[in-house]
Scaffold this active site. Structure first.
Site, mmCIF file in Angstrom:
data_model
loop_
_atom_site.group_PDB
_atom_site.id
_atom_site.type_symbol
_atom_site.label_atom_id
_atom_site.label_comp_id
_atom_site.label_asym_id
_atom_site.label_seq_id
_atom_site.Cartn_x
_atom_site.Cartn_y
_atom_site.Cartn_z
ATOM 1 C CB SER A 480 124.306 30.897 8.453
ATOM 2 O OG SER A 480 124.517 31.874 9.428
ATOM 3 C CG ASP A 491 119.344 19.695 18.867
ATOM 4 O OD1 ASP A 491 119.777 18.609 18.438
ATOM 5 O OD2 ASP A 491 120.014 20.739 18.871
ATOM 6 C CE LYS A 505 129.998 32.310 8.193
ATOM 7 N NZ LYS A 505 129.453 32.849 9.454
#
Length: 703
Positions: A480, A491, A505
Site C-alpha cells: 500500500s 519513477d 495492493k
C-alpha cells in the site's frame, strides 16, 4: 448447450422443495438438526442485500453488471467457500444446485435469499453426517486403522470430481482420519491421547454447528457475492462491524497479527510492526493456528474448523496477559503439519514503537570505509488525534524522518537506505509528504476513481531535503503506502529499489453503513506517477533478493478475483534513468556476493525446499514410509541450517526441534539493544550495492 439448459432450469422445481424431498427419504439427522430447516432470511437481511446490490452497481470501481456471468461466479464462489476440498457435497447435491447457477443475479435483485440459505443448510446437513461418521469411526473403529498399507491421501481436492455417493465420502474421510491419526502418532502422542484429542475436536465442531444462526448464513452468502468483485469488497455483519480493528484489517488486538481463514485453519497474513508477535519473532506469515491456550498452563483449545471471529475472541485479551498458540510453521511446507507451541504476551501496539528509527551501517569498500545511514520505517503513521487538537509536537512519519535525516547528515553519511520491509502501509498523506522529502515539488501518486476521474496528489516542497545517494529496501510484505513511496522513488529515479517484489495492493476501499451491517467496497485504484498501477504487480526491484515468503502464498496475486494490473497516462515526463548503465554490473556483483553469503544461500534454499514440498499432490499413509519422508525433510532442513551456521562460525545443531527451531536467517533484531545493523544480511547487502553504485559512478565521472 450448457448455458441454455441452465436458463431453462430457471423454471424448474424450487431448490427448497427439491432439497426437502430428497432429505425426507435418505437422511438420518440428529433431532436438533431439524432446526436448520427453519432458518430463513430476515426482512432486515433482505433489505441489506438490496443495498449491497445497489452500492456495488453504483460505486464499485469496476461496476461490472450483475448478469448470468456474475451469477455463475457467485455460484462457484459459494461452493468453494462451503466445500473448498470437495469433501462434503455429493455429485447429486451439485446436480440439484446447478439449477441455480444462472439465477443468483435475478434472485439478488429481488431480495430472494432463500436459495442461498437452502444450499448452506444442505452444507450443514452434509457436514453433520461427516462429523458423525468421524466420531463413530473414532469411538468404535479406532483400533482398526491400518498403517501398513500403501494407501495415499490426495492433498489438493479443489478440482477433484465430486463424490458419487456417501460410500465415496466415507472412504475419503477414512483416509483423512487415518492421516490425522498418523500425524499425531509421528508427533509422539499415544493412542489414547490421539483418540481423545480427535474426538474432542469433532464433537466441538458438531456442537458449534448447532449454534449456527441465520446471520452466519446471510454473511457467508452475501460475501460469496461481494467477493466476486474483488477480494477486498466484503460484507460485515452487525456483530463484526462493531470492531473495526479486527474486521476491517483482521488485526488481532493483543498480539498484533493480521489473519484470514484458509480452509479449516486460520492463517497469519502479516505481523503488525512493533506488535507483540513481531517482537517475539516466533510467529511468521503463512503460519497456521491449530489451538489457543490462556496463560502459561491453560488448556489448549483446538480451533481447527472454527470461524475466524471465534478464534479472534480466544486470542484477544487484556494487556500483560499471556496467550499460547499451537501453530504449524510455514517453514514446514504445505504438507508437513508438525506443530509447535509458542507464547506471546498481549500488549497494545504503541505509536512510539512504530516510529521511524535510524542507525549507521559501517562498511568497507575496496579498503575504504563507507558510512551508510539507515532509516527503518515500520509503518506510515500519524497521530491524527494530536494533529486535530492542534498540538505542534504531534508525531508522524515525515516529521520523524526529517529529524533523523538531519542527524544522519550531521554524521556525514555517504548514502542512505530507507528500510520498508514488512511495512504494510498506513496514512496516504504521510506517503505523499515523505516522497516530497526526496523529490521536492511534484506529483507523488495518482488516484483513479470509478467514474474515470484521476486525482493527482503532489508535494509543494520547493526542494528536496536530502539529495544524496539512496536505496529503498522492500519485500513481499511491503504494501500500500510503502508501494506508493517505493514506486515514486523508482519513477523519479531517485533511489535504487532493492529486495523483493512488493505485495501488490493498489486499491482503495471505503466503508458504507447499511440498514443491517456494513459494506466495505473498492472504489478507486492507486497509480504511480509513471502511470503504472501497483495493483497485482507491486513494485519490481532493480536488484532482487531471494524472498523469505512464497509469493504464491502471500500477496495480492494470491487472492481470488484480485483486480488486474493496468496503466494510465503518466503524470510526469519520464527522464533517462541514471541507474540504467550500472544495473547489470550491480546485479552481477550482488549475485557473486549472495552466492557465498550464508544467509542469502539459506533463505534461497529454504524457499526452494518449501516450494518443492508444496508441489507434491499425494501423501503416503504408510507409517514406515511416512516416518522416512518426515525424517528426510527434517534432515534437509538440518543440512541447510548447519551449512549456514558453519559458514558463520556458529555451533552446529544435532536436530531441528521446538527447542531450537529453524528460523528465518534474516530476522529483524531491531528490538535487541545489542543488535547491530551489520547483523542483518539483507541490510548489509543493500549498503554494499549502494557502495558499488558510488564506486561505479565515480569511475565514470573520472573518465
Amino acid at each position: 448447450m450448457i448455458a441454455s439448459a441452465a436458463r431453462l432450469a430457471k423454471t424448474r422445481t424450487p431448490l427448497r422443495t427439491a432439497l426437502t424431498l430428497a432429505l425426507a427419504g435418505c437422511l438420518s439427522l440428529p433431532a436438533w438438526g431439524a432446526a436448520w430447516q427453519d432458518l430463513k432470511p430476515t426482512r432486515e437481511q433482505q433489505l441489506a442485500s438490496l443495498n449491497v446490490v445497489e452500492l456495488l452497481r453504483r460505486y464499485h470501481y469496476n461496476k461490472p453488471p450483475l448478469d448470468d456471468s456474475r451469477s455463475s461466479k457467485i455460484y462457484d464462489s459459494y461452493l468453494k467457500l462451503l466445500d473448498p476440498n470437495r469433501s462434503y457435497f455429493t455429485a447429486a447435491d451439485i446436480e440439484q444446485f446447478d439449477t441455480y447457477r444462472l439465477r443468483f443475479d435475478e434472485l439478488l435483485q429481488q431480495a430472494d435469499l432463500q436459495p442461498g440459505f437452502d444450499i448452506y443448510i444442505r452444507h450443514l446437513e452434509r457436514l453433520t453426517e461427516r462429523l458423525n461418521f468421524a466420531i463413530n469411526q473414532l469411538e468404535n473403529h479406532f483400533d482398526s486403522f491400518d498403517f501398513d498399507s500403501e494407501a495415499v491421501l490426495q492433498l489438493d481436492r479443489e478440482e477433484a470430481p465430486w463424490a458419487k455417493n456417501t460410500a465415496e465420502l466415507d472412504e475419503l474421510w477414512r483416509l483423512r482420519l487415518k492421516d490425522e491419526i498418523l500425524r499425531l502418532k509421528l508427533a509422539g502422542k499415544d493412542a489414547k491421547g490421539i483418540q481423545e484429542l480427535l474426538l474432542k475436536r469433532y464433537k466441538n465442531q458438531l456442537k458449534r454447528l448447532n449454534q449456527t444462526r441465520d446471520e452466519d448464513i446471510f454473511q457467508a452468502y452475501i460475501n460469496a457475492f461481494a467477493m466476486t468483485y474483488d477480494p477486498h469488497t466484503q460484507y460485515l455483519s452487525p456483530d463484526n462491524a462493531e470492531n473495526f480493528d479486527i474486521n476491517m484489517s483482521l488485526s488481532l488486538e493483543g498480539i498484533g497479527a493480521v489473519l484470514q481463514t484458509d480452509s479449516d485453519y486460520v492463517k497469519v497474513v502479516r505481523l503488525v510492526p512493533a506488535g507483540p508477535a513481531d517482537k517475539g519473532k516466533q510467529l511468521q506469515p503463512a503460519d497456521r493456528i491449530v489451538s489457543v491456550g490462556q496463560g502459561d498452563k491453560g488448556e489448549l483449545t483446538d480451533v481447527i474448523g472454527w470461524r475466524l471471529d471465534e478464534v479472534v475472541k480466544l486470542i484477544r485479551g487484556p494487556k500483560g496477559s499471556t496467550v499460547r498458540l499451537e501453530i504449524i510453521p510455514s517453514a514446514n511446507g504445505a504438507n508437513d503439519l508438525s506443530t509447535k507451541v509458542i507464547q506471546i504476551t498481549r500488549d497494545a501496539v504503541k505509536l512510539e514503537e512504530q516510529a521511524a528509527k535510524k542507525s549507521i551501517l559501517n562498511l568497507t569498500d575496496n579498503g575504504k570505509p563507507v558510512k551508510v545511514g539507515v532509516i527503518e520505517i515500520p509503518a506510515f503513521y500519524m497521530d491524527f488525534k494530536a494533529y486535530r487538537e492542534g498540538k505542534s509536537d504531534y508525531k508522524s512519519t515525515t516529521r520523524d524522518v526529517k529529524r533523523l535525516l538531519k542527524e544522519l547528515e550531521a554524521e556525514k553519511i555517504d548514502g542512505l537506505v530507507i528500510d520498508l520491509r514488512n511495512n504494510g502501509g498506513g496514512s496516504l498523506q504521510e506517503a505523499n509528504e515523505l516522497t516530497g522529502l526526496f523529490i521536492g515539488q511534484g506529483p507523488t501518486v495518482l488516484v483513479r476513481n470509478s467514474d474515470g476521474r484521476v486525482d493527482v496528489l503532489s508535494d509543494d516542497r520547493s526542494k528536496p531535503m536530502y539529495q544524496g545517494p539512496m536505496a529503498v529496501l522492500v519485500n513481499r510484505l511491503s504494501a500500500s503506502a510503502s508501494e506508493i513511496f517505493a514506486g515514486a522513488m523508482q519513477d523519479y529515479h531517485r533511489a535504487l529499489i532493492l529486495g523483493g517484489q512488493t505485495f501488490g495492493k493498489g486499491t482503495v476501499q471505503t466503508v458504507q453503513p447499511l440498514n443491517h451491517g456494513e459494506l466495505k467496497l473498492t472504489l478507486a485504484k492507486f497509480y504511480r506517477v509513471s502511470g503504472k498501477s501497483t495493483q497485482h504487480q507491486g513494485v519490481i526491484p532493480d536488484v532482487s533478493y531471494p524472498s523469505i515468503v512464497d509469493v504464491k502464498e502471500i500477496g495480492e496475486s494470491a487472492l481470488p478475483e484480485a483486480l488486474p494490473y493496468d496503466s494510465i497516462r503518466p503524470a510526469i515526463n519520464v527522464s533517462k534513468n541514471p541507474y540504467a548503465p550500472y544495473l547489470q554490473q550491480l546485479q552481477d556483483r550482488h549475485l557473486l556476493r549472495a552466492a557465498n553469503d550464508p544467509d542469502f544461500v539459506f533463505t534461497r534454499d529454504s524457499l526452494q525446499l518449501a516450494q518443492k514440498l508444496a508441489k507434491e499432490t499425494t501423501l503416503t499413509l504408510n507409517e514406515k514410509g511416512r516416518r522416512a519422508y518426515k525424517e528426510a525433510i527434517e534432515q534437509q532442513r538440518l543440512v541447510l541450517e548447519n551449512a549456514r551456521r558453519k559458514a558463520k562460525g556458529e555451533e552446529l545443531l544435532s536436530k531441528i526441534d521446538d527447542e531450537d527451531p529453524l528460523e528465518e536467517a534474516v530476522a529483524d533484531d531491531s528490538d535487541d539493544p545489542h543488535s547491530k545493523p551489520e547483523d542483518d544480511a539483507f541490510l548489509v547487502e543493500s549498503g554494499r550495492i549502494l557502495a558499488d553504485y558510488l564506486t561505479l559512478q565515480q569511475r565514470v565521472a573520472k573518465h
